[in-house]
Design a protein around this motif. Sequence first.
Motif, short mmCIF file in Angstrom:
data_model
loop_
_atom_site.label_atom_id
_atom_site.label_comp_id
_atom_site.label_asym_id
_atom_site.label_seq_id
_atom_site.Cartn_x
_atom_site.Cartn_y
_atom_site.Cartn_z
N ASN A 146 -43.78 70.32 -55.42
CA ASN A 146 -43.98 69.01 -56.06
C ASN A 146 -43.54 67.88 -55.14
N VAL A 147 -44.31 66.79 -55.14
CA VAL A 147 -43.90 65.64 -54.34
C VAL A 147 -42.55 65.14 -54.86
N GLY A 148 -41.78 64.58 -53.95
CA GLY A 148 -40.44 64.13 -54.29
C GLY A 148 -39.37 65.05 -53.72
N ASN A 149 -39.79 66.26 -53.34
CA ASN A 149 -38.81 67.23 -52.85
C ASN A 149 -38.66 67.24 -51.34
N ARG A 150 -39.45 66.41 -50.63
CA ARG A 150 -39.36 66.42 -49.17
C ARG A 150 -38.47 65.29 -48.64
N ILE A 203 -47.14 68.83 -69.79
CA ILE A 203 -47.54 68.07 -68.61
C ILE A 203 -48.53 68.83 -67.72
N ASP A 204 -48.31 70.13 -67.55
CA ASP A 204 -49.21 70.89 -66.66
C ASP A 204 -50.63 70.93 -67.22
N GLN A 205 -50.72 71.10 -68.54
CA GLN A 205 -52.02 71.13 -69.20
C GLN A 205 -52.75 69.80 -69.03
N TYR A 206 -52.02 68.72 -69.30
CA TYR A 206 -52.63 67.39 -69.15
C TYR A 206 -53.03 67.13 -67.70
N ASN A 207 -52.18 67.54 -66.77
CA ASN A 207 -52.51 67.31 -65.37
C ASN A 207 -53.78 68.07 -64.96
N GLU A 208 -53.96 69.24 -65.54
CA GLU A 208 -55.18 70.01 -65.26
C GLU A 208 -56.40 69.25 -65.80
N LYS A 209 -56.25 68.69 -67.00
CA LYS A 209 -57.35 67.88 -67.56
C LYS A 209 -57.67 66.69 -66.67
N ARG A 210 -56.63 66.07 -66.14
CA ARG A 210 -56.83 64.92 -65.25
C ARG A 210 -57.63 65.34 -64.02
N ARG A 254 -35.78 71.82 -63.14
CA ARG A 254 -36.34 73.17 -63.03
C ARG A 254 -37.86 73.09 -62.82
N TRP A 255 -38.53 72.33 -63.68
CA TRP A 255 -39.99 72.23 -63.61
C TRP A 255 -40.44 71.63 -62.29
N ASN A 256 -39.67 70.67 -61.79
CA ASN A 256 -40.05 69.95 -60.57
C ASN A 256 -39.67 70.70 -59.30
N GLY A 257 -38.86 71.74 -59.45
CA GLY A 257 -38.41 72.48 -58.28
C GLY A 257 -37.35 71.72 -57.49
N THR A 291 -46.09 62.47 -60.81
CA THR A 291 -45.26 63.55 -61.35
C THR A 291 -46.11 64.83 -61.44
N GLY A 292 -45.74 65.83 -60.66
CA GLY A 292 -46.47 67.10 -60.69
C GLY A 292 -47.50 67.27 -59.59
N ALA A 293 -47.73 66.23 -58.79
CA ALA A 293 -48.63 66.39 -57.64
C ALA A 293 -47.94 67.31 -56.63
N LYS A 294 -48.73 68.15 -55.97
CA LYS A 294 -48.11 69.10 -55.04
C LYS A 294 -48.62 68.93 -53.62
#
Length: 414
Positions: A194-198, A316-323, A70-73, A186-189
Amino acid sequence: MNMLRTMRRIGGHQKNNLMNAFKGRPLDAPSLVAMTIDLDDAEIAEGWLRRENFWQESAMAAEYENEFARWNGSSHAYAFMGGRVALSAAIHALGLRAGDEVIVPGYTCIVVPNAFKYEKINVRYADIELDTYGPDVQSVKARINEKTKAILIHHLYGLVCRDYEALIDLAKDKGIKVIEDCAHATGAKYKGVNVGNRGDVAFYSSEQSKIFTTIQGGVASTNSDEIAEGLRSYREKAPLPSRERITALLKNVIGSYYQFKHPRRWYMRDVAELKYAKYRLISTTDEEMKGIRPSFYGERMPVSLAAVGLNQLRKIDQYNEKRREQASEWERVCDKKGWKKPVVVAGSKPVYLRYPVLVEPEKKKDLLWAARELGVSPGVWFVSNLHPVPGVLADCPNANLAVERCINFPSLLN
Ligand SMILES: *Cc1c(COP(=O)(O)O)cnc(C)c1O
């Protein structure tokens, strides 16, 4: 003997503390691993250590898989004990067979080609580009022949690879499959997705040095019902880790919290060292370094670790924003120092597992300057074309250059 080593490590660590305190430097340099493990994760692990009777259940593992999808689409996701095992599931699901050929970037982890070699699939290495360290589409194209059944593309350091669309188009045009290695991303768009969906199938890693962590672990995802059936059947047959391994994994979750995130980790880290050192796990075994499949390879994720994974996904989204925020700091540092920055592809939103830069080879060999100048210990991904196994690949000049010159800064400093 082990105890002696542990005591030596503690002694060395406290000596560093003294030096750092003396020089007014922070006591704990940021870690390149397990920085997303907080008290809540440690408490979940503690809880599951007390509920051994339920370790065989699968409901929560399924909940984790559903939530990841769900999160990854993505339409489907399946959880395993490693990104590498998720890749093996993908190989099974795509129906790749002995004698088939795949193209893999010549700048990756040894466990990636291993997954193909276990099935006697021939691996050909393509060169990378130096903007995002992704596979170079021209190099990939030049290696396609009538036996080529799949291309593995990756999004390294959390950057969306430069030739993403061109590689997918090339594969479609030639009628070959695309596996996306999203172990760092994980979570890069890209264009909001999100990558992985193409590609046809993708895998993600929750090993301790990755974007989110269950110490060891990985997920395979797909948007194809047919490929999902193959992933599911691989997962059905996959055993659970042994009781000892589950215990060690959960203890490592707790130990990582004390080591890297506890507010008084400057000494709690050593208390934890005494208590948890005996549970330490290594990510890539000596057998894997030699291309041999370990006996426990191919496990699915147990419910106890899936519970940690589920909690990691909440953050994960919060941490990715920090990154991303830290990456803009590193961008400024690069501008000042004149280092080559990675390229952010138009339409992409990287996650920056680490911030990669190219420096002079001598600077990669001895990294002490970085602690002095920048207050961090950079990572050295990768130390060889098939990290960390020594050896150089022919016809991959850019990959070889990156091996000599790429260092990577942590994206989570606290
Ligand atoms: C870590 C990694 C993997 C494998 O993931 P595991 O969870 O460690 O099995 C695959 N590809 C790359 C590029 C990685 O860095």
